[in-house]
Write a protein that holds these residues in place. Structure first.
Motif: not given
Ligand SMILES: Cc1cc2nc3c(=O)[nH]c(=O)nc-3n(C[C@H](O)[C@H](O)[C@H](O)COP(=O)(O)OP(=O)(O)OC[C@H]3O[C@@H](n4cnc5c(N)ncnc54)[C@H](O)[C@@H]3O)c2cc1C
Length: 494
Positions: A156, A221, A217-218, A162, A159-160, A233, A214
């Motif tokens: 989390r 998403e 994560r991208t 990234n 992600s914030d 998550e 990252m």
């Protein structure tokens, strides 16, 4: 167009065979070299798809797989009662190549109907239900962090932070300042000690490059945006059991019917006798005239091109001449690999009815995570105990039976209600698979800047495939992406 390309290619390969006579087939006790146009090393999804793509253009190709099983990290444990997946299980909604291959080879994709039961937490010696976590005294994190469930702290927070928007941003120098360890990035951004401690437990990748995570994560998403899913998550693009399907009509994440192994098996069946198992490649010697490949069993092959679809963790054990040089040598010999070890079993009785806690749980002690899952087609609930990073390495030091006994007694110690109610079936550690040596590659801080661009540039007659050789995708789709690219490179050269 395809026919024309095929003609050109066949002509080019035939010409090289005619104009460059190869050495005599036999000398002394050596076995005769088998001739082909392309050798692919490794029978995981990347190598198989590369070979299939070449075969589609009528290129003579041989795939050499070191183990006696095809599929690599796509591995359904068919011999175990509940048929757990030791490796990949989730096919994301944006996995274009995987979906295409399943449809082409009549492999069925089915909605992922596995259901993860809720998670409780054993942190700082106290049991806390997830719903009480934010207010609990066991939660030492400050305001702004304390609402994050323990298992998700690392991902989390990352992600914030990234900044990546596009799937190839990670390769652009613009974001090089993120090619530092997650720990360093967190400290720079004022993440609390308590959050760092939890993240180090739930995110074995704290010492890896933030930029690499990252990118995932991208990509996660992007995958989730395809079908209105909630992306996994936890500390992996695949989450604990990945994206949850929201309703009958939205098969966001899918599984392969009968197990993930059915896909590599179907590709291998399409390739027929072009696939050889039990062939551990020991040497690749390239010259102006071709490439000689030797296996540990003495078998020899002669080809125009070679594709390494073996992870760098094992390519580094193959003698390659001319030697790798510069950043590419750094990549082959130093790229990091990460481990995961998992124990699998069946819940014989619902122990959570005795202690009132949620069935699945996370602990900040020896046991990292135990997930309880409702799996369609199986009467009882199944569980898996997941270890990653250093925790996995510690478990890997033990023989399987001792490891299972230790895991069982540790679980019973922290959660006495489980005693006698869990039946263990098997344990699998990817670091102990000597032909893979880890569940996946993982860039160390600075390595993206140092060699991510150069690591996949063809080396003489050797091309690179494998999930580590991806540019935009992840997981199985990354393996397929890389296999397709390597095949295209060879078609382009021929
Ligand atoms: C626990 C786990 C869970 C995962 N979950 C998912 C998921 O849910 N969804 C998803 O999309 N992906 C998932 N993945 C990732 C996915 O499984 C991999 O990205 C993909 O299967 C890798 O394929 P590959 O061809 O690159 O490598 P591999 O499958 O590792 O293939 C490499 C092959 O090379 C062979 N080899 C190595 N050295 C030699 C040699 N010297 N000679 C001959 N052969 C050799 C090996 O035996 C192996 O078969 C998961 C992986 C793991 C481990």
């Amino acid at each position: 167009m395809k026919a024309r390309r095929r003609e050109v290619l066949k002509g080019a390969l035939a010409l090289s065979a005619l104009s460059l006579p190869w050495p005599p087939l036999r000398s002394g006790g050596a076995l005769a070299a088998e001739r082909t146009s392309v050798i692919v090393i490794g029978g995981g999804l990347s190598g198989l798809y590369c070979a299939l793509s070449l075969a589609d253009f009528d290129v003579d190709v041989l795939l050499l797989e070191g183990s006696n099983r095809i599929g690599g990290r796509a591995f359904t444990a068919d011999g175990v009662e509940t048929r757990p997946e030791y490796g990949a299980s989730e096919v994301g909604p944006s996995y274009a190549r995987a979906i295409y291959l399943c449809s082409r080879l009549n492999v069925n994709l089915i909605p992922d109907r596995r259901k993860l039961l809720p998670i409780s937490n054993f942190v700082n010696g106290t049991w806390v239900a997830s719903s009480n976590w934010a207010a609990s005294n066991a939660n030492k994190m400050p305001e702004g962090e304390r609402h994050i469930p323990p298992l998700m702290v690392g991902m989390r927070l990352l992600s914030d932070m990234n900044p990546l928007e596009n799937l190839t941003d990670w390769l652009s120098g613009e974001f090089a300042s993120y090619d530092v360890s997650v720990r360093e990035l967190f400290i720079k951004n004022g993440v609390s000690e308590a959050a760092l401690r939890l993240a180090s437990k739930t995110m074995d990748t704290l010492n890896s490059s933030s930029l690499a995570l990252m990118q995932e994560r991208t990509r996660t998403e992007y995958d989730a945006s395809y079908a209105g899913t909630v992306s996994g998550e936890a500390d992996s693009p695949f989450g604990l059991i990945g994206g949850q399907n929201e309703g009958e009509d939205a098969p966001a994440v899918r599984n392969i019917e009968g197990g993930t192994s059915r896909l590599p098996e179907a590709i291998a069946a399409a390739l027929g006798d072009r696939v050889r198992t039990g062939k551990i490649v020991a040497e690749v010697a390239m010259s102006k005239s071709g490439a000689d490949v030797r296996c540990l069993d003495g078998s020899r092959y002669r080809a125009d091109f070679v594709v390494s679809a073996a992870p760098f963790s094992t390519l580094r054990n193959i003698s390659v001449t001319p030697r790798f040089a510069g950043p590419q040598a750094e990549a082959v010999f130093r790229l990091g690999y990460r481990g995961t070890t998992r124990a699998f079993g069946v819940v014989e009785q619902p122990y959570w009815e005795d202690d009132g806690l949620e069935p699945s749980f996370f602990t900040d002690e020896t046991i990292q995570t135990l997930t309880v899952v409702d799996k369609p087609g199986i009467d009882k609930r199944v569980f898996s105990v997941i270890f990653t990073g250093p925790d996995a390495a510690r478990i890997d030091q033990l023989p399987n039976d001792q490891a299972l006994a230790l895991i069982e007694s540790e679980i019973a110690r922290v959660r006495p209600s489980t005693k006698g109610k869990l039946r263990f079936l098997s344990l699998y550690g990817w670091r102990n698979n000597r032909l893979v040596q880890g569940c996946r590659h993982m860039f160390a801080p600075g390595q993206i800047t140092q060699f991510a661009q150069e690591m996949i540039v063809p080396h003489h007659r050797l091309h690179f495939a494998g999930e580590h050789a991806r540019r935009v995708d992840f997981g199985m789709e990354a393996a397929l992406e890389s296999g397709e690219r390597a095949a295209q490179e060879i078609l382009g050269r021929a």
